[in-house]
Scaffold this active site. Structure first.
Site, PDB file in Angstrom:
ATOM      1  N   ARG A  57     -12.301  15.941   7.167  1.00 33.08           N
ATOM      2  CA  ARG A  57     -13.110  16.532   6.002  1.00 33.08           C
ATOM      3  C   ARG A  57     -14.497  16.815   6.304  1.00 33.08           C
ATOM      4  O   ARG A  57     -15.067  15.998   7.260  1.00 33.08           O
ATOM      5  CB  ARG A  57     -12.980  15.362   5.243  1.00 33.08           C
ATOM      6  CG  ARG A  57     -11.780  15.290   4.367  1.00 33.08           C
ATOM      7  CD  ARG A  57     -11.672  13.726   3.664  1.00 33.08           C
ATOM      8  NE  ARG A  57     -10.491  12.942   3.742  1.00 33.08           N
ATOM      9  CZ  ARG A  57     -10.390  11.730   3.493  1.00 33.08           C
ATOM     10  NH1 ARG A  57     -11.320  11.260   2.684  1.00 33.08           N
ATOM     11  NH2 ARG A  57      -9.495  10.865   4.186  1.00 33.08           N
TER      12      ARG A  57
ATOM     13  N   HIS B 124     -12.715   3.330  -0.269  1.00 31.47           N
ATOM     14  CA  HIS B 124     -12.609   2.409   0.807  1.00 31.47           C
ATOM     15  C   HIS B 124     -13.200   1.145   0.156  1.00 31.47           C
ATOM     16  O   HIS B 124     -13.720   0.289   1.044  1.00 31.47           O
ATOM     17  CB  HIS B 124     -13.531   2.859   2.283  1.00 31.47           C
ATOM     18  CG  HIS B 124     -12.800   4.024   2.862  1.00 31.47           C
ATOM     19  ND1 HIS B 124     -13.580   5.158   3.479  1.00 31.47           N
ATOM     20  CD2 HIS B 124     -11.591   4.283   3.216  1.00 31.47           C
ATOM     21  CE1 HIS B 124     -12.883   5.641   4.086  1.00 31.47           C
ATOM     22  NE2 HIS B 124     -11.645   5.441   3.890  1.00 31.47           N
TER      23      HIS B 124
ATOM     24  N   ASN C 191       0.845  -1.074  -0.020  1.00 33.80           N
ATOM     25  CA  ASN C 191       0.017  -0.060  -0.017  1.00 33.80           C
ATOM     26  C   ASN C 191       0.937   1.229  -0.024  1.00 33.80           C
ATOM     27  O   ASN C 191       1.267   1.782   1.085  1.00 33.80           O
ATOM     28  CB  ASN C 191      -0.820   0.047   1.355  1.00 33.80           C
ATOM     29  CG  ASN C 191      -1.655   1.070   1.440  1.00 33.80           C
ATOM     30  OD1 ASN C 191      -1.743   2.006   0.458  1.00 33.80           O
ATOM     31  ND2 ASN C 191      -2.727   1.093   2.145  1.00 33.80           N
TER      32      ASN C 191
ATOM     33  N   ARG D  88      -2.290  -1.734  -3.642  1.00 36.08           N
ATOM     34  CA  ARG D  88      -3.583  -0.803  -3.520  1.00 36.08           C
ATOM     35  C   ARG D  88      -3.408   0.251  -4.410  1.00 36.08           C
ATOM     36  O   ARG D  88      -2.428   1.060  -4.562  1.00 36.08           O
ATOM     37  CB  ARG D  88      -3.710  -0.303  -1.934  1.00 36.08           C
ATOM     38  CG  ARG D  88      -4.804   0.559  -1.905  1.00 36.08           C
ATOM     39  CD  ARG D  88      -4.812   0.981  -0.558  1.00 36.08           C
ATOM     40  NE  ARG D  88      -5.915   2.017  -0.354  1.00 36.08           N
ATOM     41  CZ  ARG D  88      -6.121   3.153   0.309  1.00 36.08           C
ATOM     42  NH1 ARG D  88      -4.931   3.431   0.883  1.00 36.08           N
ATOM     43  NH2 ARG D  88      -7.104   3.736   0.346  1.00 36.08           N
TER      44      ARG D  88
ATOM     45  N   GLU E 109      -8.123  -4.513   5.295  1.00 37.79           N
ATOM     46  CA  GLU E 109      -7.930  -4.201   3.887  1.00 37.79           C
ATOM     47  C   GLU E 109      -6.760  -5.095   3.041  1.00 37.79           C
ATOM     48  O   GLU E 109      -6.748  -5.239   2.064  1.00 37.79           O
ATOM     49  CB  GLU E 109      -7.747  -2.714   3.570  1.00 37.79           C
ATOM     50  CG  GLU E 109      -9.139  -2.157   4.088  1.00 37.79           C
ATOM     51  CD  GLU E 109      -8.808  -0.480   3.784  1.00 37.79           C
ATOM     52  OE1 GLU E 109      -8.631   0.003   5.085  1.00 37.79           O
ATOM     53  OE2 GLU E 109      -9.007   0.092   3.184  1.00 37.79           O
TER      54      GLU E 109
END
Ligand code: AMP
Length: 373
Positions: A215, A156, A3, A67, A355
């Site tokens: 955010r 995601h 990743n 990823r 993940e």
């Protein structure tokens, strides 16, 4: 699996479901970091693995999964990396200017280190490629939207794929309807039916939807115009305000939910408002996705906040008994896998996301498909 982010590289070496080694190289390019660039970071990964007797040159290594954040509408499933795939991921850079170049840097270095090894790109957006045009389309001029590739993509995806499947299995309904609430630093919700995503809260970028650490999530788009015209802010300043200084940080000065909850316990009014805005937004999405799905078998909480904050889970789902949703306070406080009451029609689950495991699984699927084909 690798990743490779803008400032860090995470790696995990897997054999089946077993983790053999893992680590993170952080603050790439920053003063004092061991890695000046991605090439150096990957060489550190190779050295760390070699020190454990699991070098990148090992003949037992069958593939590397990467990823990749943005697959646009080009990539709807994990894909064996070729020159053409690299070129297409490059074409998507305008849609993910921070992430795709970093992902590509990792791919390039890994391909140089092991050119003989199959490498697979696993896209964050791919799981959401099944959402309908009704869910994906913004109500703006279609020519403009088409030309600039403006639509809902969602992010995601590997987490939503993993958690929706695990949650459906946990309640014995593998083809059931699931609402996934991925609540980490970034946060997103999805509505999943029989393993297919029907809608998701992040949009063209990861800014839309839930309130996040830094955010804003959903906001009247005219606020952006107002900030520019009346507030005199530049586009870069607005970008920073919404992406880096918004969310919980903008509301109360803390982006970590643990700190917010500590202040909440002291009766801090800013923390109280921030927490209530966060939970109200979550609850709205639960209601919206309940309507999208028609019936819900399980609501799954995941991510740092979703897995660790009984207060968020309890508050977001309080008072929804009429919808068949009822959290058992004891099970919730203990963080059990199933936290709903026995008689609730809709089960509520806490599912730690993984993940990396999902990327490794999807990578192996591509390899075995390629070998069969
Ligand atoms: P993630 O991005 O999934 O790693 O989630 C990171 C976030 O999880 C942190 O910024 C915290 O806000 C949150 N978090 C981690 N542990 C806890 C906890 N025990 N209680 C509440 N929030 C937590």
């Amino acid at each position: 699996m690798l990743n490779s982010g803008s400032s860090s590289v995470k790696y995990r070496l897997m054999s089946g479901n077993e983790r053999l080694a893992s680590g993170t190289i952080e603050r790439i390019g920053e003063p004092g970091s061991p890695a000046a660039d991605h090439e150096t970071a990957l060489k550190i990964v190779a050295t760390e693995l070699a020190e454990k007797g699991l070098g990148l040159d090992s003949p037992e290594l069958v593939a590397i999964g990467h990823r990749v954040v943005h697959g646009g509408t080009t990539f709807t499933e994990p894909t064996l990396i070729t020159e053409e795939v690299v070129r297409k991921v490059q074409e998507l850079i305008p849609l993910a200017p921070l992430h795709n170049p970093a992902n590509l840097a990792g791919i390039e270095v890994a391909r140089r280190l092991r050119p003989d090894l199959p490498q697979v790109a696993v896209f964050d957006t791919a799981f959401h490629s099944t959402i309908s045009p009704a869910a994906a389309t913004y109500a703006i001029d279609r020519e403009v939207a088409g030309r600039l590739r403006i639509r809902r993509y969602g992010f995601h995806g590997t987490s939503h794929a993993y958690v929706s499947r695990e949650a459906a299995l946990a309640v014995g309904r593998p083809a059931g309807n699931v609402i996934v609430l991925h609540l980490g630093n970034g946060a997103s919700a999805s509505a999943v039916s029989a393993g297919r995503c029907l809608d998701t809260s992040m949009g063209m970028t990861p800014l839309e939807g839930l309130v996040m650490g830094t955010r804003s999530g959903d906001l009247d788009p005219a606020v952006v115009l107002y900030l520019a015209r009346t507030g005199g802010m530049s586009l870069d300043e607005i970008d920073t305000l919404l992406n880096r200084r918004g969310g919980m940080l903008g509301l109360c000065g803390d982006n970590d939910m643990r700190a917010v909850q500590e202040r909440l316990a002291d009766g801090d009014p800013d923390a109280e408002l921030a927490f209530s805005v966060y939970c109200h937004r979550l609850r709205k999405y639960v209601g919206a996705y309940y309507a999208v799905l028609g019936t819900v078998d399980v609501i799954a909480f995941t991510g740092g906040v979703g897995e660790n904050s009984p207060l968020v889970r309890l508050t977001a789902l309080a008072g929804l008994e009429a919808l068949g949703i009822a959290v058992d306070p004891g099970r919730n406080a203990r963080g059990e896998r199933l936290i709903s009451t026995d008689d609730a029609a809709v089960k509520v689950a806490v599912i730690p996301t993984d993940e990396e495991l999902e990327i490794a699984r999807q990578t192996l699927e591509v390899i075995s498909r390629t070998n069969r084909g």
